[in-house]
Structures are given as C-alpha cells and as structure tokens.
Design an enzyme around this catalytic site. Structure first.
Site, PDB file in Angstrom:
ATOM      1  N   ARG A  44      -9.495 -30.584 -23.532  1.00  0.00           N
ATOM      2  CA  ARG A  44     -10.919 -30.572 -22.743  1.00  0.00           C
ATOM      3  C   ARG A  44     -10.329 -31.407 -21.551  1.00  0.00           C
ATOM      4  O   ARG A  44     -10.782 -31.466 -20.331  1.00  0.00           O
ATOM      5  CB  ARG A  44     -12.116 -30.179 -23.047  1.00  0.00           C
ATOM      6  CG  ARG A  44     -12.739 -29.662 -24.438  1.00  0.00           C
ATOM      7  CD  ARG A  44     -14.237 -29.621 -24.555  1.00  0.00           C
ATOM      8  NE  ARG A  44     -14.236 -30.776 -25.390  1.00  0.00           N
ATOM      9  CZ  ARG A  44     -14.613 -31.019 -26.821  1.00  0.00           C
ATOM     10  NH1 ARG A  44     -14.053 -29.483 -27.573  1.00  0.00           N
ATOM     11  NH2 ARG A  44     -14.395 -31.683 -27.366  1.00  0.00           N
ATOM     12  N   LYS A 140     -27.109 -31.397 -12.444  1.00  0.00           N
ATOM     13  CA  LYS A 140     -27.258 -30.364 -12.614  1.00  0.00           C
ATOM     14  C   LYS A 140     -28.325 -29.877 -13.241  1.00  0.00           C
ATOM     15  O   LYS A 140     -27.768 -30.477 -14.491  1.00  0.00           O
ATOM     16  CB  LYS A 140     -26.137 -29.230 -12.012  1.00  0.00           C
ATOM     17  CG  LYS A 140     -26.704 -27.952 -12.169  1.00  0.00           C
ATOM     18  CD  LYS A 140     -24.881 -27.166 -12.325  1.00  0.00           C
ATOM     19  CE  LYS A 140     -25.463 -26.997 -13.593  1.00  0.00           C
ATOM     20  NZ  LYS A 140     -24.105 -25.625 -14.359  1.00  0.00           N
ATOM     21  N   GLU A 181     -30.382 -25.263 -10.286  1.00  0.00           N
ATOM     22  CA  GLU A 181     -29.834 -23.772 -10.445  1.00  0.00           C
ATOM     23  C   GLU A 181     -30.875 -22.907 -11.249  1.00  0.00           C
ATOM     24  O   GLU A 181     -31.252 -23.127 -12.492  1.00  0.00           O
ATOM     25  CB  GLU A 181     -29.001 -24.212 -11.157  1.00  0.00           C
ATOM     26  CG  GLU A 181     -27.919 -23.146 -11.475  1.00  0.00           C
ATOM     27  CD  GLU A 181     -26.963 -23.415 -11.868  1.00  0.00           C
ATOM     28  OE1 GLU A 181     -26.535 -24.629 -12.390  1.00  0.00           O
ATOM     29  OE2 GLU A 181     -25.574 -22.063 -12.609  1.00  0.00           O
ATOM     30  N   LYS A 223     -28.683 -24.191  -6.103  1.00  0.00           N
ATOM     31  CA  LYS A 223     -27.773 -22.949  -6.651  1.00  0.00           C
ATOM     32  C   LYS A 223     -28.513 -22.124  -6.751  1.00  0.00           C
ATOM     33  O   LYS A 223     -28.277 -21.911  -8.344  1.00  0.00           O
ATOM     34  CB  LYS A 223     -26.852 -24.555  -7.691  1.00  0.00           C
ATOM     35  CG  LYS A 223     -25.517 -23.196  -8.117  1.00  0.00           C
ATOM     36  CD  LYS A 223     -24.725 -24.337  -9.167  1.00  0.00           C
ATOM     37  CE  LYS A 223     -23.937 -23.662  -9.679  1.00  0.00           C
ATOM     38  NZ  LYS A 223     -22.688 -24.404 -11.135  1.00  0.00           N
TER      39      LYS A 223
HETATM   40  C1  5MM Z   1     -18.912 -24.157 -16.041  1.00  0.00           C
HETATM   41  O1  5MM Z   1     -19.882 -23.897 -16.448  1.00  0.00           O
HETATM   42  C2  5MM Z   1     -21.666 -24.530 -16.269  1.00  0.00           C
HETATM   43  C3  5MM Z   1     -21.982 -25.067 -18.246  1.00  0.00           C
HETATM   44  O2  5MM Z   1     -22.599 -24.089 -18.187  1.00  0.00           O
HETATM   45  P1  5MM Z   1     -23.109 -23.923 -20.405  1.00  0.00           P
HETATM   46  O3  5MM Z   1     -23.399 -24.937 -19.870  1.00  0.00           O
HETATM   47  O4  5MM Z   1     -23.356 -22.749 -20.986  1.00  0.00           O
HETATM   48  O5  5MM Z   1     -21.743 -24.569 -21.115  1.00  0.00           O
HETATM   49  C4  5MM Z   1     -22.690 -23.273 -15.866  1.00  0.00           C
HETATM   50  O6  5MM Z   1     -23.936 -24.040 -15.818  1.00  0.00           O
HETATM   51  C5  5MM Z   1     -22.184 -23.294 -14.221  1.00  0.00           C
HETATM   52  O7  5MM Z   1     -22.300 -24.273 -13.117  1.00  0.00           O
HETATM   53  C6  5MM Z   1     -23.277 -21.839 -12.809  1.00  0.00           C
HETATM   54  O8  5MM Z   1     -22.710 -20.956 -14.267  1.00  0.00           O
HETATM   55  C7  5MM Z   1     -21.744 -21.438 -12.482  1.00  0.00           C
HETATM   56  O9  5MM Z   1     -20.722 -21.638 -13.098  1.00  0.00           O
HETATM   57  P2  5MM Z   1     -20.259 -19.996 -12.195  1.00  0.00           P
HETATM   58  O10 5MM Z   1     -19.158 -19.928 -13.562  1.00  0.00           O
HETATM   59  O11 5MM Z   1     -21.384 -19.146 -12.380  1.00  0.00           O
HETATM   60  O12 5MM Z   1     -19.369 -20.188 -11.347  1.00  0.00           O
END
Ligand code: 5MM
Length: 342
Positions: A44, A140, A181, A223
């Site tokens: 990762r 966030k 967000e 966001k």
């Molecule tokens: C990067 O993914 C973020 C974390 O997701 P999980 O907590 O579900 O693992 C996610 O919150 C992300 O920051 C937002 O959805 C924006 O990412 P996208 O891919 O929609 O631009």
C-alpha cells in the site's frame, strides 16, 4: 485572514486540488487485488509513495488526504510521509471518520436498509490531537447518502449532517481545516433533477447544523458530489447541463463565506471528472474556488500501469502527473480535450 483560511488557500489556490489517498484498508485491498497485487502495508505504501514523490504530479496537488496507516509510515528516502508531502509545498491531511455503518433499519421499509450513518465521534478529540502532532493540518469526514424510491429519509440526512457538524467543530478546535463531505451517490436510475433535489436538501441541512455548532465556515472546505444523473439512468446529461445544475445547486445552498469547494469524482471516469470540473469552472460566477479532491479519478490509470509492471515507476508517475495537470487546468476552466492526446 484566519490561520484556518490560510490553510484552505494553500491547499486550493493556484490551480491546485486534493489527492484523496485515504482509502481504508478494505477499499485499498479491493483496488490492489484488481491489479493482482497483495494488499500488505508495504505494498500500500509502495504505490502511494510513487504518487507522493512525483515532482510533476505534486505540482497541482495542494493537499493529500491520508489514512491512519499511511500518516505513520516512512518513505524509502527515510522521510516520514507527512514530511514528504510538505516537501512539495503540499499539506498533509487525514481521514478521521471510521466509516459509514448501517442505520438501524426501519422494519416497515426494506428499501431503507441501505441507509448509513458515518461513525467516528467517540474519542475524536484525542485522535485529532495526535494527528496534529503527526503533521496533519486538515481532515476529512464522509457522509454517504443513497437515492432510491424511499431514500434518503429525513432521519438519515439529519443524523449525518449533525455528525458532520460535531466533527467539524472539534477539528477547528484542534486548529485544523475540516473537509465536509456529504456524498450523494450516483448509484441508481434516478435522473439529474432528483440528484439536484436531494443534494440541495442535504447541503441545506449540513449548513444549518454547521451554523448551529458555531463552525467558522471560512475555515472549511466543502467536498460535494457534482449534480449528475444516476449511473443507470437512461437520460444522459451533457457536461454543460451538469455544470449548470451544479453551479445552481451550490449558489442556492452553500453560504458565500465558504472559501473552497473540492469535488469528489464518485465513480466518473477520469476524463469525465476532468471535463465536468472544467465546464463548471467555465461558468463559475461565484466567489468559491472550485477544484477537485479526487481519489479514483486521479489514481485509476496510474494504478493500472503499476499493476502491469511494479518497477515502472516512471510511467506510473507520468500517468498520475497527467491527471493532476489536466485537473489543475480544469480548476480554472482552461482544460481542452485535445490536451489529453498530446
Ligand atoms: C479515496 O477513497 C476515500 C475512502 O474511501 P473508504 O473509506 O470507503 O475506503 C473516499 O472517501 C474518497 O475520498 C471520496 O469518495 C472521493 O473519492 P472519489 O474516488 O469518489 O473521487
């Protein structure tokens, strides 16, 4: 200008946006398995370090959202990850929610089984103090709102807006900028008008709660999702229509004190996310800085290339840099389709 507002400006000014690299281990495992790479802390880190150490790519990245595991890791150069991000003039951030969990279901309505409430408030004050020490200057929290015939319920909108506001007030107390967000998902067959209607309601409720919790809006970043038709809707919308509805929704529901808006990509393709952001900025007649906070739409291509050859760091960085640059242009409305093939 308050200290928090200075952080917002540093993250989003000058054609910069945010790299959302805060996938939890579950999500990152899915991403790595899709390219046949074992999901271990080392792997990762390997992929993320390739992005965070890209000179070109980081030019348009004003902030990086990290996950708890990553903010504690050390890059191969010996630099701590937040230090590496700072070295490019970018700001380290951290996801502080602990995920969207199922709401207690309404037994009379099966469709509401998909509704979630985002958790993570217990012990948050203490965790924030630790993240500040580790170098984070913004945070966030993501609320997830589904659309179907019965969703979202008032209960889910209210509960998530309340949690977002409690989170934001604690983050500002800890001298960091909260990213708010509230993601209205694009999954479903609903049309663009339904997305506009639900997103408007969600934003109104969020700002009602944020005011109520005395959050200084000048020290926040929103966001949101763009206003899009559901992914299974047969009635497709043009980028121009998406931009028009998105700006209308922001103008009507986001207080003018909010300095910056950084969209999530939400499952759009990389090009769609760039093109839509560009159209939005072409007609942006607000005072908001409108930029990006993309996860998938910045990383997809780079991840795929890395999956083919993990030693090919150069091309993986090139692909990431291209998306970062294209989105930088889109954040001022200067992107052109032709640039994608250059
Ligand atoms: C990067 O993914 C973020 C974390 O997701 P999980 O907590 O579900 O693992 C996610 O919150 C992300 O920051 C937002 O959805 C924006 O990412 P996208 O891919 O929609 O631009």
């Amino acid at each position: 200008m308050s200290e928090l507002n200075k952080i917002v400006q540093k993250i989003l000014s000058n054609k910069k946006g945010i790299l959302a690299a805060d996938e939890s281990n579950g999500t990152m495992t899915k991403r790595l398995e899709s390219i046949n790479v074992k999901s271990s802390p080392e792997n990762r880190l390997k992929f993320r370090e390739i992005l965070f150490s890209s000179d070109e790519g980081m030019k348009n990245i004003g902030g990086v959202i990290l996950y708890d595991e990553t903010i504690r890791q050390t890059a191969s150069s010996g630099k701590k990850i937040p230090e590496l991000i700072n070295s490019f003039g970018s700001v380290p951030g951290i996801k502080v929610d602990t995920g969207a969990k199922r709401m207690v279901p309404d037994p009379t309505n099966a469709q509401r089984m998909i509704e979630t409430i985002t958790e993570g408030l217990d012990g948050l004050r203490e965790r924030l103090a630790e993240y500040y020490e580790l170098g984070a200057r913004f945070t966030k929290w993501r609320a997830v709102i589904n659309i179907n015939k019965s969703c979202p319920s008032e209960l889910t909108i209210n509960a998530n807006a309340h949690a977002l506001a409690r989170y934001a007030s604690l983050v500002q107390e800890a001298k960091m900028v909260p990213i708010i967000e509230p993601e209205v998902l694009m999954n479903g067959d609903h049309n663009i008008n339904k997305c506009y209607e639900v997103t408007s309601k969600v934003l109104q409720e969020c700002y009602r709660e944020l005011k109520f919790h005395n959050v200084d809006l000048k020290g926040t970043i929103l966001k949101p999702n763009m206003i899009l038709p559901g992914d299974k809707c047969s009635d497709k919308s043009s980028s121009q229509q998406i931009a028009k509805m998105t700006i209308k929704c922001l103008k009507e529901n986001v207080p003018s004190e909010v300095p910056g808006i950084a969209f999530l990509s939400g499952g759009q393709s990389e090009i769609e996310a760039t093109q839509n952001l560009n159209e939005i900025n072409k007609i942006n007649d607000t005072n908001f800085i409108i930029s990006f906070s993309y996860g998938r739409a910045l990383q997809q291509g780079a991840l795929k290339n890395w999956g083919k050859d993990q030693k090919d760091i150069l091309n993986t960085q090139k692909i990431f840099s291209k998306r970062s640059k294209m989105n930088g242009l889109a954040s001022t409305g200067k992107w052109l389709k032709e640039l994608e093939t250059e």
